[in-house]
Write a protein that holds these residues in place. Structure first.
Motif, PDB file in Angstrom:
ATOM      1  N   ILE A 234       0.824  -1.212   0.000  1.00 49.20           N
ATOM      2  CA  ILE A 234       0.000   0.000   0.000  1.00 49.20           C
ATOM      3  C   ILE A 234       0.855   1.258   0.000  1.00 49.20           C
ATOM      4  O   ILE A 234       0.467   2.287  -0.569  1.00 49.20           O
ATOM      5  CB  ILE A 234      -0.963  -0.020   1.211  1.00 49.20           C
ATOM      6  CG1 ILE A 234      -2.061  -1.067   0.976  1.00 49.20           C
ATOM      7  CG2 ILE A 234      -1.580   1.355   1.456  1.00 49.20           C
ATOM      8  CD1 ILE A 234      -2.984  -1.265   2.155  1.00 49.20           C
ATOM      9  N   ASN A 237       1.216   1.715  -3.641  1.00 46.17           N
ATOM     10  CA  ASN A 237      -0.025   1.871  -4.409  1.00 46.17           C
ATOM     11  C   ASN A 237      -1.208   1.583  -3.500  1.00 46.17           C
ATOM     12  O   ASN A 237      -1.446   0.438  -3.129  1.00 46.17           O
ATOM     13  CB  ASN A 237      -0.014   0.915  -5.603  1.00 46.17           C
ATOM     14  CG  ASN A 237      -1.162   1.160  -6.566  1.00 46.17           C
ATOM     15  OD1 ASN A 237      -2.205   1.679  -6.183  1.00 46.17           O
ATOM     16  ND2 ASN A 237      -0.979   0.772  -7.820  1.00 46.17           N
ATOM     17  N   VAL A 238      -1.948   2.609  -3.168  1.00 43.08           N
ATOM     18  CA  VAL A 238      -3.057   2.457  -2.219  1.00 43.08           C
ATOM     19  C   VAL A 238      -4.148   1.542  -2.760  1.00 43.08           C
ATOM     20  O   VAL A 238      -4.917   0.954  -1.993  1.00 43.08           O
ATOM     21  CB  VAL A 238      -3.653   3.843  -1.862  1.00 43.08           C
ATOM     22  CG1 VAL A 238      -4.442   4.417  -3.024  1.00 43.08           C
ATOM     23  CG2 VAL A 238      -4.494   3.758  -0.592  1.00 43.08           C
ATOM     24  N   HIS A 239      -4.211   1.385  -4.068  1.00 40.24           N
ATOM     25  CA  HIS A 239      -5.248   0.532  -4.664  1.00 40.24           C
ATOM     26  C   HIS A 239      -5.076  -0.937  -4.291  1.00 40.24           C
ATOM     27  O   HIS A 239      -6.002  -1.734  -4.476  1.00 40.24           O
ATOM     28  CB  HIS A 239      -5.242   0.692  -6.188  1.00 40.24           C
ATOM     29  CG  HIS A 239      -5.478   2.102  -6.635  1.00 40.24           C
ATOM     30  ND1 HIS A 239      -6.646   2.788  -6.350  1.00 40.24           N
ATOM     31  CD2 HIS A 239      -4.689   2.962  -7.322  1.00 40.24           C
ATOM     32  CE1 HIS A 239      -6.566   4.012  -6.853  1.00 40.24           C
ATOM     33  NE2 HIS A 239      -5.389   4.146  -7.443  1.00 40.24           N
ATOM     34  N   SER A 242      -7.741  -2.790  -2.265  1.00 41.00           N
ATOM     35  CA  SER A 242      -8.913  -3.449  -2.861  1.00 41.00           C
ATOM     36  C   SER A 242      -8.692  -4.954  -3.005  1.00 41.00           C
ATOM     37  O   SER A 242      -9.652  -5.724  -3.108  1.00 41.00           O
ATOM     38  CB  SER A 242      -9.232  -2.835  -4.226  1.00 41.00           C
ATOM     39  OG  SER A 242      -8.190  -3.097  -5.148  1.00 41.00           O
ATOM     40  N   TYR A 243      -7.410  -5.391  -3.031  1.00 37.22           N
ATOM     41  CA  TYR A 243      -7.094  -6.810  -3.148  1.00 37.22           C
ATOM     42  C   TYR A 243      -6.865  -7.457  -1.789  1.00 37.22           C
ATOM     43  O   TYR A 243      -6.788  -8.679  -1.684  1.00 37.22           O
ATOM     44  CB  TYR A 243      -5.817  -7.002  -3.979  1.00 37.22           C
ATOM     45  CG  TYR A 243      -5.922  -6.537  -5.406  1.00 37.22           C
ATOM     46  CD1 TYR A 243      -6.450  -7.360  -6.402  1.00 37.22           C
ATOM     47  CD2 TYR A 243      -5.482  -5.265  -5.772  1.00 37.22           C
ATOM     48  CE1 TYR A 243      -6.530  -6.940  -7.712  1.00 37.22           C
ATOM     49  CE2 TYR A 243      -5.563  -4.837  -7.095  1.00 37.22           C
ATOM     50  CZ  TYR A 243      -6.088  -5.677  -8.056  1.00 37.22           C
ATOM     51  OH  TYR A 243      -6.171  -5.256  -9.356  1.00 37.22           O
ATOM     52  N   ARG A 249      -9.972  -3.998   5.389  1.00 40.31           N
ATOM     53  CA  ARG A 249     -10.791  -2.878   4.916  1.00 40.31           C
ATOM     54  C   ARG A 249     -11.808  -2.415   5.955  1.00 40.31           C
ATOM     55  O   ARG A 249     -12.351  -1.323   5.858  1.00 40.31           O
ATOM     56  CB  ARG A 249     -11.498  -3.272   3.616  1.00 40.31           C
ATOM     57  CG  ARG A 249     -10.556  -3.256   2.419  1.00 40.31           C
ATOM     58  CD  ARG A 249     -11.242  -3.685   1.151  1.00 40.31           C
ATOM     59  NE  ARG A 249     -11.114  -5.125   0.935  1.00 40.31           N
ATOM     60  CZ  ARG A 249     -11.885  -5.823   0.113  1.00 40.31           C
ATOM     61  NH1 ARG A 249     -12.857  -5.228  -0.531  1.00 40.31           N
ATOM     62  NH2 ARG A 249     -11.693  -7.109  -0.045  1.00 40.31           N
ATOM     63  N   ASP A 262      -2.510   8.068   1.533  1.00 42.09           N
ATOM     64  CA  ASP A 262      -3.273   8.459   0.338  1.00 42.09           C
ATOM     65  C   ASP A 262      -4.755   8.475   0.695  1.00 42.09           C
ATOM     66  O   ASP A 262      -5.309   7.441   1.086  1.00 42.09           O
ATOM     67  CB  ASP A 262      -3.001   7.465  -0.792  1.00 42.09           C
ATOM     68  CG  ASP A 262      -3.548   7.923  -2.140  1.00 42.09           C
ATOM     69  OD1 ASP A 262      -4.639   8.532  -2.162  1.00 42.09           O
ATOM     70  OD2 ASP A 262      -2.878   7.663  -3.156  1.00 42.09           O
ATOM     71  N   ARG A 264      -7.305   8.333  -0.954  1.00 39.01           N
ATOM     72  CA  ARG A 264      -8.153   7.437  -1.741  1.00 39.01           C
ATOM     73  C   ARG A 264      -8.344   6.072  -1.084  1.00 39.01           C
ATOM     74  O   ARG A 264      -9.144   5.251  -1.562  1.00 39.01           O
ATOM     75  CB  ARG A 264      -7.562   7.264  -3.141  1.00 39.01           C
ATOM     76  CG  ARG A 264      -7.667   8.533  -3.992  1.00 39.01           C
ATOM     77  CD  ARG A 264      -6.922   8.403  -5.306  1.00 39.01           C
ATOM     78  NE  ARG A 264      -5.475   8.264  -5.092  1.00 39.01           N
ATOM     79  CZ  ARG A 264      -4.596   8.167  -6.082  1.00 39.01           C
ATOM     80  NH1 ARG A 264      -5.017   8.182  -7.340  1.00 39.01           N
ATOM     81  NH2 ARG A 264      -3.306   8.055  -5.807  1.00 39.01           N
ATOM     82  N   ALA A 265      -7.647   5.830   0.013  1.00 37.18           N
ATOM     83  CA  ALA A 265      -7.849   4.586   0.750  1.00 37.18           C
ATOM     84  C   ALA A 265      -9.304   4.450   1.190  1.00 37.18           C
ATOM     85  O   ALA A 265      -9.824   3.336   1.333  1.00 37.18           O
ATOM     86  CB  ALA A 265      -6.931   4.540   1.964  1.00 37.18           C
ATOM     87  N   TYR A 267     -11.847   4.926  -0.542  1.00 31.29           N
ATOM     88  CA  TYR A 267     -12.631   4.266  -1.581  1.00 31.29           C
ATOM     89  C   TYR A 267     -12.783   2.781  -1.313  1.00 31.29           C
ATOM     90  O   TYR A 267     -13.777   2.168  -1.697  1.00 31.29           O
ATOM     91  CB  TYR A 267     -11.953   4.433  -2.947  1.00 31.29           C
ATOM     92  CG  TYR A 267     -11.985   5.832  -3.516  1.00 31.29           C
ATOM     93  CD1 TYR A 267     -12.930   6.767  -3.119  1.00 31.29           C
ATOM     94  CD2 TYR A 267     -11.047   6.210  -4.481  1.00 31.29           C
ATOM     95  CE1 TYR A 267     -12.945   8.046  -3.656  1.00 31.29           C
ATOM     96  CE2 TYR A 267     -11.052   7.480  -5.036  1.00 31.29           C
ATOM     97  CZ  TYR A 267     -12.011   8.403  -4.608  1.00 31.29           C
ATOM     98  OH  TYR A 267     -12.028   9.668  -5.148  1.00 31.29           O
ATOM     99  N   TYR A 268     -11.772   2.189  -0.660  1.00 29.89           N
ATOM    100  CA  TYR A 268     -11.745   0.739  -0.489  1.00 29.89           C
ATOM    101  C   TYR A 268     -12.116   0.308   0.932  1.00 29.89           C
ATOM    102  O   TYR A 268     -12.149  -0.880   1.234  1.00 29.89           O
ATOM    103  CB  TYR A 268     -10.349   0.212  -0.841  1.00 29.89           C
ATOM    104  CG  TYR A 268      -9.887   0.695  -2.194  1.00 29.89           C
ATOM    105  CD1 TYR A 268     -10.528   0.261  -3.354  1.00 29.89           C
ATOM    106  CD2 TYR A 268      -8.854   1.629  -2.311  1.00 29.89           C
ATOM    107  CE1 TYR A 268     -10.125   0.734  -4.599  1.00 29.89           C
ATOM    108  CE2 TYR A 268      -8.453   2.094  -3.552  1.00 29.89           C
ATOM    109  CZ  TYR A 268      -9.090   1.654  -4.696  1.00 29.89           C
ATOM    110  OH  TYR A 268      -8.710   2.117  -5.926  1.00 29.89           O
TER     111      TYR A 268
END
Length: 289
Positions: A234, A237-239, A242-243, A249, A262, A264-265, A267-268
């Motif tokens: 993370i 890449n904060v995305h 999602s995995y 989460r 980030d 945008r964390a 979002y997940y």
């Protein structure tokens, strides 16, 4: 002539090869060049080369065959730059002490070592500690050696992954599934990855520190539940969140730490956190977006 012979520096054991032979012949036949005996000229050249290769190892390239087989000169050269191993005699390319000094200086010097040295575990280990790419020149039998693999992963995780995959193949002489091409183009299928890589936590952690994709595409799914490994991914890449395991989460502390990196964390994050007033307020205090 006898008094001249007594002032010659002694040669060490096996080092008395071509140069020693030439010295004795020069003395025996009393050959001279002007006012200087041939043996003195030979000694002068030896001393010059020892000093020269200590400053620029590539001087060895143009030395005579006798000096390329001189252990002291070659040792001085490879200590200055391991790549000088290319220019020494074949017998010294199989000399363990010289090869070790070469790979300690330049890992890729393993390329110029003898086959026996490329199969020597300690030599290969020293080489990959200096350069992960050196694994390409090691014996295939060592590609799946855990200690060697771990050292290589710290420098070049993807190359180590491919080599470990090939090393575990039944036919080690064949690049199954086009894995050599995958090394070149970076398209290795996760299904081809060595089990020794996928399930080894220490190896996976080192790989993920370099590239978050090691976790998503190649590591065992169990590591998507490993807090430390997931957070290392993370950071890049904060995305990756999602995995990650659903438990992360919905973990308030974990998501908040990711949010600090980030925003945008969010979002997940689990819905229970997205709509939690206290969490939302805490998040806004860190970043109003």
């Amino acid at each position: 002539k006898m008094s001249r012979a007594r002032v010659l520096p002694p040669m060490a054991g096996k080092e008395s090869t071509d140069i020693a032979t030439q010295r004795s012949r020069q003395l025996k036949h009393g050959k001279t060049w002007g006012d200087t005996s041939a043996v003195d000229a030979l000694l002068a050249e030896q001393r010059y080369l020892q000093g020269a290769v200590s400053l620029d190892s590539m001087v060895l390239k143009n030395a005579s065959a006798a000096f390329k087989n001189d252990r002291d000169i070659v040792l001085a050269a490879v200590r200055q730059n391991g790549a000088a191993l290319e220019f020494c005699s074949a017998s010294l390319q199989a000399d363990r002490e010289i090869v070790l000094e070469a790979v300690k200086s330049t890992g890729l010097a393993l390329r110029f070592a003898s086959k026996s040295m490329q199969s020597d575990r300690q030599v290969v280990l020293q080489a990959v500690k200096k350069s992960g790419e050196a694994l390409d020149h090691a014996s295939k039998d060592l590609w799946n050696d855990r200690k060697v693999l771990l050292a290589a992963v710290k420098h070049d995780w993807y190359r180590a992954l491919v080599r470990a995959s090939l090393g575990s193949a039944k036919d080690k002489a064949v690049a199954l599934d086009g894995r050599e091409e995958m090394l070149m183009f970076g398209t290795l299928d996760g299904k081809c990855v060595s089990e020794s890589f996928r399930h080894d936590r220490e190896i996976v952690l080192e790989a993920v520190k370099q590239d978050w994709r090691a976790l998503i595409s190649y590591a065992s799914a169990v590591f998507k539940k490993d807090r430390l490994i997931v957070f290392e991914a993370i950071k890049q890449n904060v995305h990756v969140l999602s995995y990650a395991s659903k438990s992360f989460r919905s973990d308030r502390d974990f998501v908040m730490e990711a949010f600090k990196l980030d925003w945008r964390a969010l979002y997940y994050a689990a819905d229970s956190l997205k709509y939690d007033p206290d969490f939302a307020l805490n998040a806004v205090q860190h970043d109003w977006r």
